[in-house]
Write an enzyme that holds these catalytic residues in place. Structure first.
Site, PDB file in Angstrom:
ATOM      1  N   SER A 165       0.836  -1.190   0.000  1.00  0.00           N
ATOM      2  CA  SER A 165       0.000   0.000   0.000  1.00  0.00           C
ATOM      3  C   SER A 165       0.882   1.257   0.000  1.00  0.00           C
ATOM      4  CB  SER A 165      -0.976  -0.041   1.176  1.00  0.00           C
ATOM      5  OG  SER A 165      -2.008   0.905   1.015  1.00  0.00           O
ATOM      6  N   ASP A 260      -8.578  -3.462  -6.955  1.00  0.00           N
ATOM      7  CA  ASP A 260      -7.870  -2.466  -6.160  1.00  0.00           C
ATOM      8  C   ASP A 260      -7.819  -1.164  -6.968  1.00  0.00           C
ATOM      9  OD1 ASP A 260      -5.923  -0.908  -4.834  1.00  0.00           O
ATOM     10  OD2 ASP A 260      -4.716  -2.665  -4.327  1.00  0.00           O
ATOM     11  N   HIS A 290      -7.946  -4.258  -2.503  1.00  0.00           N
ATOM     12  CA  HIS A 290      -6.737  -3.633  -1.990  1.00  0.00           C
ATOM     13  C   HIS A 290      -6.256  -4.336  -0.726  1.00  0.00           C
ATOM     14  CE1 HIS A 290      -3.793  -0.579  -1.098  1.00  0.00           C
ATOM     15  NE2 HIS A 290      -4.299  -0.429   0.100  1.00  0.00           N
TER      16      HIS A 290
END
Length: 316
Positions: A165, A260, A290
């Site tokens: 991330s 995502d 995600h």
């Protein structure tokens, strides 16, 4: 099969369950760093439910630009004195929240799959420490590992960097900063659900971002503003590495879910590395959201760890 979908995509029941829970929780969200951090420990415990301990789990201090930096070390059973490759791991959390404990599940998965020493860094967070503080910390930690990996049972000649991330942003830009300064970059880069475009302009970002249950545009805009308040700089390569020149970039392995918001920028990054003559793998998992390797509901639905382990063994 659940009827919950993202776009036109029917989802695995466990993915649907996760997204429904997170979607419901958005109504109670407060876009404030202190308020969000109040749940760090609770989230870390939830993310790491039923994750077994490794033989080596310890906390160390690494010298940093603003004093000692805390880091967690994970490694499998010792190999009779043989040195392992080292992976510097950078956790997600929008560059504003979370600590290395939040992504211990991923650190351990990489350590086991690659038979590596994984060092997860507690870098400085925004808004108290905006750009480039976190990047400076990552560069310092990488340099320290190159010089001191053997003290952790690691091989200083085989050091990779990984991030998930927002930590994937740092993992992607650290090599760029090192190359810019004339230093050798990491031997390999692993990007998991990486935030590589702070302009949030990719097709997948426009499609999924407005209402994504995990990282919608409102949350991303808040975190982005904490890290870099000047909107005129969001497209810079050290903030949005998808815009960087990648002719000298190390081998990279990209792992991302197809639903995502970051999917397209992650795949584009790998394609740019390949187009520049580099070594790049991109593993795009249909129906995965995600940060799917972090959540207990979705962590075991793909072979992502095996792919990362195979990549690291191949290039290092």
């Amino acid at each position: 099969m659940s009827t919950y979908t993202r776009g036109d995509t029917p989802l695995h029941p466990q993915v649907a369950e996760l997204l429904q829970v997170m979607d419901a929780a958005r109504s109670m969200r407060v876009l404030d760093a202190t308020a969000q951090r109040a749940f760090d420990d609770v989230a870390a415990a939830a993310f790491n439910a039923n994750v077994p301990a490794l033989r080596v789990e310890e906390e160390i201090a690494i010298p940093g630009p603003d004093g000692p930096m805390r880091a967690l070390v994970f490694a499998p059973k010792p190999r009779n004195g043989e040195l392992r490759p080292v992976v510097l791991h950078l956790h997600g959390g929008g560059l504003v929240i979370f600590k290395p404990e939040a992504t211990a599940r991923v650190s351990k998965a990489i350590a086991m799959a690659a038979d590596a020493v994984v060092v997860s860094l507690d870098y400085r967070l925004a808004p108290e420490h905006p750009y480039p503080a976190a990047l400076d910390d990552c560069v310092a930690a990488y340099r320290w590992l190159r010089a001191n990996a053997a003290s952790l049972g690691g091989d200083p000649t085989h050091v990779a960097i990984a991030g998930d991330s927002a930590g994937g942003n740092l993992a992607a830009v650290t090599p760029l900063r090192l190359i810019e300064m004339g230093e050798a970059p990491p031997d390999a880069v692993v990007l998991i659900s990486a935030w590589l475009d702070l302009t949030m302009s990719s097709a997948s970002s426009r499609r999924f971002g407005p209402n994504d249950p995990l990282i919608d545009d409102a949350a991303l805009s808040f975190w982005r503003g904490c890290y870099m308040p000047d909107a005129s700089r969001w497209a810079e390569p050290l903030l949005s590495p998808v815009n960087a020149g990648l002719s000298s970039y190390p081998p990279v392995c990209v792992v991302v879910g197809a639903i995502d918001p970051f999917c397209d920028e992650d795949v584009q990054f790998a394609e740019k590395v390949r187009a520049a003559g580099g070594d790049a793998e991109a593993h795009r998992y249909d129906g995965m959201p995600h940060w799917f390797p972090v959540f207990p509901q979705t962590a075991d639905l793909t072979d992502y760890a095996d792919r990362i382990g195979a990549f690291l063994r191949r290039v290092m």
